[in-house]
Design a protein around this motif. Structure first.
Motif, PDB file in Angstrom:
ATOM      1  N   THR A 107      39.190  47.069  39.803  1.00 35.69           N
ATOM      2  CA  THR A 107      40.107  46.283  39.180  1.00 35.69           C
ATOM      3  C   THR A 107      40.753  45.422  37.838  1.00 35.69           C
ATOM      4  O   THR A 107      41.789  46.073  37.152  1.00 35.69           O
ATOM      5  CB  THR A 107      41.032  45.435  39.950  1.00 35.69           C
ATOM      6  OG1 THR A 107      40.439  45.639  41.286  1.00 35.69           O
ATOM      7  CG2 THR A 107      41.703  44.697  40.434  1.00 35.69           C
ATOM      8  N   TYR A 108      39.608  45.169  36.500  1.00 37.94           N
ATOM      9  CA  TYR A 108      39.570  44.356  35.738  1.00 37.94           C
ATOM     10  C   TYR A 108      40.286  45.120  34.678  1.00 37.94           C
ATOM     11  O   TYR A 108      40.980  45.385  34.073  1.00 37.94           O
ATOM     12  CB  TYR A 108      38.559  43.615  34.992  1.00 37.94           C
ATOM     13  CG  TYR A 108      38.713  42.839  33.616  1.00 37.94           C
ATOM     14  CD1 TYR A 108      39.062  41.965  33.538  1.00 37.94           C
ATOM     15  CD2 TYR A 108      37.669  43.485  33.444  1.00 37.94           C
ATOM     16  CE1 TYR A 108      39.204  40.827  32.557  1.00 37.94           C
ATOM     17  CE2 TYR A 108      37.505  42.928  31.850  1.00 37.94           C
ATOM     18  CZ  TYR A 108      38.806  41.890  31.623  1.00 37.94           C
ATOM     19  OH  TYR A 108      38.345  41.107  30.569  1.00 37.94           O
ATOM     20  N   HIS A 109      39.599  46.477  34.688  1.00 40.12           N
ATOM     21  CA  HIS A 109      39.189  47.657  33.813  1.00 40.12           C
ATOM     22  C   HIS A 109      40.442  48.534  34.024  1.00 40.12           C
ATOM     23  O   HIS A 109      41.553  48.438  32.939  1.00 40.12           O
ATOM     24  CB  HIS A 109      38.214  48.645  33.596  1.00 40.12           C
ATOM     25  CG  HIS A 109      38.121  49.738  32.760  1.00 40.12           C
ATOM     26  ND1 HIS A 109      38.786  50.983  33.209  1.00 40.12           N
ATOM     27  CD2 HIS A 109      38.258  49.812  31.548  1.00 40.12           C
ATOM     28  CE1 HIS A 109      38.891  51.712  31.985  1.00 40.12           C
ATOM     29  NE2 HIS A 109      38.217  50.884  30.810  1.00 40.12           N
ATOM     30  N   ALA A 110      41.337  48.564  35.262  1.00 38.30           N
ATOM     31  CA  ALA A 110      42.400  49.202  35.456  1.00 38.30           C
ATOM     32  C   ALA A 110      43.703  48.754  35.590  1.00 38.30           C
ATOM     33  O   ALA A 110      44.646  49.156  34.619  1.00 38.30           O
ATOM     34  CB  ALA A 110      42.398  50.454  37.271  1.00 38.30           C
ATOM     35  N   ASP A 111      44.278  47.056  35.754  1.00 37.08           N
ATOM     36  CA  ASP A 111      45.046  46.546  35.822  1.00 37.08           C
ATOM     37  C   ASP A 111      45.192  45.614  34.423  1.00 37.08           C
ATOM     38  O   ASP A 111      45.737  45.022  34.433  1.00 37.08           O
ATOM     39  CB  ASP A 111      45.189  45.761  36.794  1.00 37.08           C
ATOM     40  CG  ASP A 111      45.192  46.476  38.284  1.00 37.08           C
ATOM     41  OD1 ASP A 111      45.284  47.845  38.379  1.00 37.08           O
ATOM     42  OD2 ASP A 111      44.879  46.048  39.809  1.00 37.08           O
ATOM     43  N   VAL A 112      44.119  45.309  34.357  1.00 36.50           N
ATOM     44  CA  VAL A 112      44.042  44.339  33.163  1.00 36.50           C
ATOM     45  C   VAL A 112      43.602  44.905  31.567  1.00 36.50           C
ATOM     46  O   VAL A 112      44.992  44.449  30.684  1.00 36.50           O
ATOM     47  CB  VAL A 112      42.706  42.486  32.939  1.00 36.50           C
ATOM     48  CG1 VAL A 112      43.385  41.989  32.256  1.00 36.50           C
ATOM     49  CG2 VAL A 112      42.692  42.119  34.120  1.00 36.50           C
ATOM     50  N   LEU A 113      42.836  45.375  32.000  1.00 35.07           N
ATOM     51  CA  LEU A 113      42.940  46.208  30.576  1.00 35.07           C
ATOM     52  C   LEU A 113      43.614  47.085  30.135  1.00 35.07           C
ATOM     53  O   LEU A 113      43.749  47.957  28.958  1.00 35.07           O
ATOM     54  CB  LEU A 113      41.013  46.737  30.338  1.00 35.07           C
ATOM     55  CG  LEU A 113      40.440  45.539  30.521  1.00 35.07           C
ATOM     56  CD1 LEU A 113      38.709  46.036  30.273  1.00 35.07           C
ATOM     57  CD2 LEU A 113      40.177  43.835  28.737  1.00 35.07           C
ATOM     58  N   ARG A 114      44.027  47.842  31.376  1.00 34.80           N
ATOM     59  CA  ARG A 114      45.038  49.165  31.830  1.00 34.80           C
ATOM     60  C   ARG A 114      43.957  49.753  30.442  1.00 34.80           C
ATOM     61  O   ARG A 114      44.999  51.274  30.052  1.00 34.80           O
ATOM     62  CB  ARG A 114      46.584  49.114  30.527  1.00 34.80           C
ATOM     63  CG  ARG A 114      46.877  46.905  31.539  1.00 34.80           C
ATOM     64  CD  ARG A 114      48.468  46.813  30.002  1.00 34.80           C
ATOM     65  NE  ARG A 114      47.705  46.957  28.944  1.00 34.80           N
ATOM     66  CZ  ARG A 114      48.577  47.925  28.403  1.00 34.80           C
ATOM     67  NH1 ARG A 114      49.613  48.607  28.134  1.00 34.80           N
ATOM     68  NH2 ARG A 114      48.985  47.478  27.125  1.00 34.80           N
ATOM     69  N   GLY A 115      42.887  50.259  31.358  1.00 39.48           N
ATOM     70  CA  GLY A 115      42.454  51.257  31.095  1.00 39.48           C
ATOM     71  C   GLY A 115      42.275  51.509  29.543  1.00 39.48           C
ATOM     72  O   GLY A 115      41.481  52.771  29.496  1.00 39.48           O
TER      73      GLY A 115
END
Length: 535
Positions: A163-171
């Motif tokens: 979730t952190y990678h996909a949503d916060v760092l936006r992939g």
């Protein structure tokens, strides 16, 4: 109808005074009257509902992953009746006699009966804890229970990591932002500290840097050697992955308006001071972030539109520190850096808090009686998530007028339809309307005055933070909380980062997120004096 949501990530084993900067950007507050809790509006004439999203508990596997509770006029009555009760008892002595007559097939259990033993649905041997501990297979049973708990914890770690990678760092997408840095006078020597207001000598002054930093940020996954084989039952894909962050000062290549100029005007190189470069290089995350860092003790977590990350430097470096998770997250610390952020679809507002020991304390510090950590710098990051800079002057020509639909930039082809919204949301008047929507409990008045600050920042944001973190306290005493209130659109958000006390202050108790329609915030503002979310 208005919807109010309270979201929390429950972790670990449970969980004002301000001074203005010379520039006037930070508002002064003499005290905070804590008014907290959560009130849900009535959604119908017969009932009202409270919706709460709970992330899986990293230590308590029995925590619900999602719960919706409703209050209505109906209720459930549980009664008690001994199996060998005399049928001749007077009905007047039994408040539930009518229920027993109407429902003869129901079993009424007296939980106060000392002979009562919990039925676990496991057969004749399903007795109480005393019996369980005498079973010859007890160790195998407890080991299996712990294995199941660890499996759930690992799944939660994986969920948080992804979730952190996909949503916060936006992939891995690039984020462009402006950083406003505030430095406390705590580390500037006694002569500077003497200039504080006599009524608030224990509260640091915040001095804003003259230059606003232009920073490019991103984060990506990398693969690492994983000693665990894929055929192993406990193997997870994220065991062989890490997240690495990169934050750097901008160069001319990062400004599209300068790259698309039609004239031959020479553009000067961007020049950054060494102090500014060192500030951006400070890490607020582990060097290679693993899924295990999202367990409560690591101080990193995501919930809804909010997130937090943390990094520390131990007071005493022990052998094998980097490879030992418990050692890495256990204090005392000589430095601690924490980040707290909220984001919408096109913008992000985050706060970086840098704590350190005073120079004189670090020289004489011992692990048995660690000195407190003091706020060294506070950084406000205002960022756009669409690939352009939040400030229109960095994207387009100076002749561009956002209020004129027919206006065209003479120096750039870059146009952003929502520039006016971004400008108002990130650089509008300071402070959340009415202050924090839901002020959390911070302890007694003395603790609030000596340890906390309440500050307003441009963009309609309000921040409550501790400027002093005591490490020489009992681990079970009251912990610390940092709260950020920001409204990036129609919805108003408040995120509360609540950590433990003493040597465990890196570990999260909870990460709580409140959401309310911005125009209705005053109507549903909690009024119970400040409470922690029930766990």
């Amino acid at each position: 109808s208005t919807m109010i949501k309270k979201t929390a990530a429950f972790l670990a084993l449970a969980a004002v005074s301000g001074i203005s900067s010379p520039g006037g950007v930070v508002s002064a507050f003499s005290a905070v009257s804590s008014q907290t809790a959560f009130i849900s509006p009535s959604t119908s004439s017969s009932s009202s509902s409270l919706c709460r999203r709970n992330h899986p508990n990293s230590h308590n596997p029995d925590a619900a992953t999602a719960t919706t509770r409703s209050r209505s006029s109906s209720c459930l009555l549980l009664s008690s009746n001994s199996a060998n009760q005399d049928d001749t008892n007077d009905d007047e002595d039994d408040a539930y006699a009518d229920l027993k007559r109407d429902y003869p097939d129901l079993e009424f259990v007296n939980y106060n009966d000392p002979e009562y033993r919990m039925d676990r649905g496991m057969g004749d041997d399903d007795l109480d804890e005393a019996y369980l501990t005498t079973d010859r297979n007890d160790y195998e049973t407890l080991a299996e229970i712990e294995r199941m708990r660890e499996e759930r914890r690992r799944k939660n770690d994986e969920y948080q990591f992804e979730t952190y990678h996909a949503d916060v760092l936006r992939g891995g997408e690039v984020c462009l932002g402006e950083w406003s840095v505030y430095q406390t006078d705590t580390f500037m020597g006694e002569d500077v500290i003497k200039g504080r207001n006599e009524a608030a000598m224990g509260v640091p002054r915040l001095l804003q840097w003259d230059k606003v930093l232009k920073v490019v940020s991103c984060g990506n996954k990398i693969e690492v050697d994983n000693p665990m084989e894929k055929d192993d039952q406990e193997w997870m894909r994220v065991d062989g992955e890490r997240i690495v962050h990169e934050e750097r000062l901008a160069t001319l290549d990062d400004f599209p308006s300068l790259m698309t100029r039609s004239d031959d005007e020479e553009v000067e190189e961007l020049v950054w001071e060494e102090e500014e470069a060192l500030h951006v290089k400070k890490t607020y995350w582990p060097r290679e972030m693993s899924s295990l860092d999202f367990r409560g003790a690591g101080g990193s977590m995501c919930v809804g539109k909010a997130y937090t990350i943390c990094n520390t430097v131990p007071l005493v470096m022990k052998e094998g520190y980097e490879n030992n998770v418990l050692e890495r997250h256990e204090g005392p610390f000589s430095e601690m850096r924490a980040e707290l952020g909220l984001q919408s679809d096109s913008m992000r507002f985050r706060v970086k808090l840098d704590y350190a020991l005073l120079d004189e304390d670090e020289e004489s510090a011992v692990a048995t009686a660690p000195p407190p950590l003091h706020l060294r710098t506070l950084t406000i990051c205002r960022e756009a998530l669409d690939g352009y800079w939040p400030n229109p002057a960095d994207n387009e020509g100076t002749n561009y007028d956002d209020d004129d639909d027919d206006a065209k930039s003479t120096d750039s082809f870059v146009r952003r339809k929502n520039q006016k919204t971004i400008t108002e949301t990130l650089f509008g008047p300071p402070g959340a309307p009415g202050g924090l929507y839901d002020p959390p409990p911070v302890g007694n008045e003395e603790r609030a005055t000596e340890n906390y600050m309440l500050l307003d920042f441009e963009g309609g944001a309000t921040l409550l933070l501790p400027h002093r973190l005591d490490q020489n306290t009992d681990d079970d005493s009251q912990g610390w909380v940092t709260s950020l209130d920001w409204t990036p659109g129609k919805v108003r958000y408040q995120v509360d980062r609540k950590v433990q006390a003493g040597r465990k202050l890196k570990g999260l108790k909870t990460l709580e997120l409140s959401e309310v329609q911005g125009e209705d915030a005053d109507t549903w503002r909690p009024k119970d004096g400040g409470t922690n979310m029930r766990q």
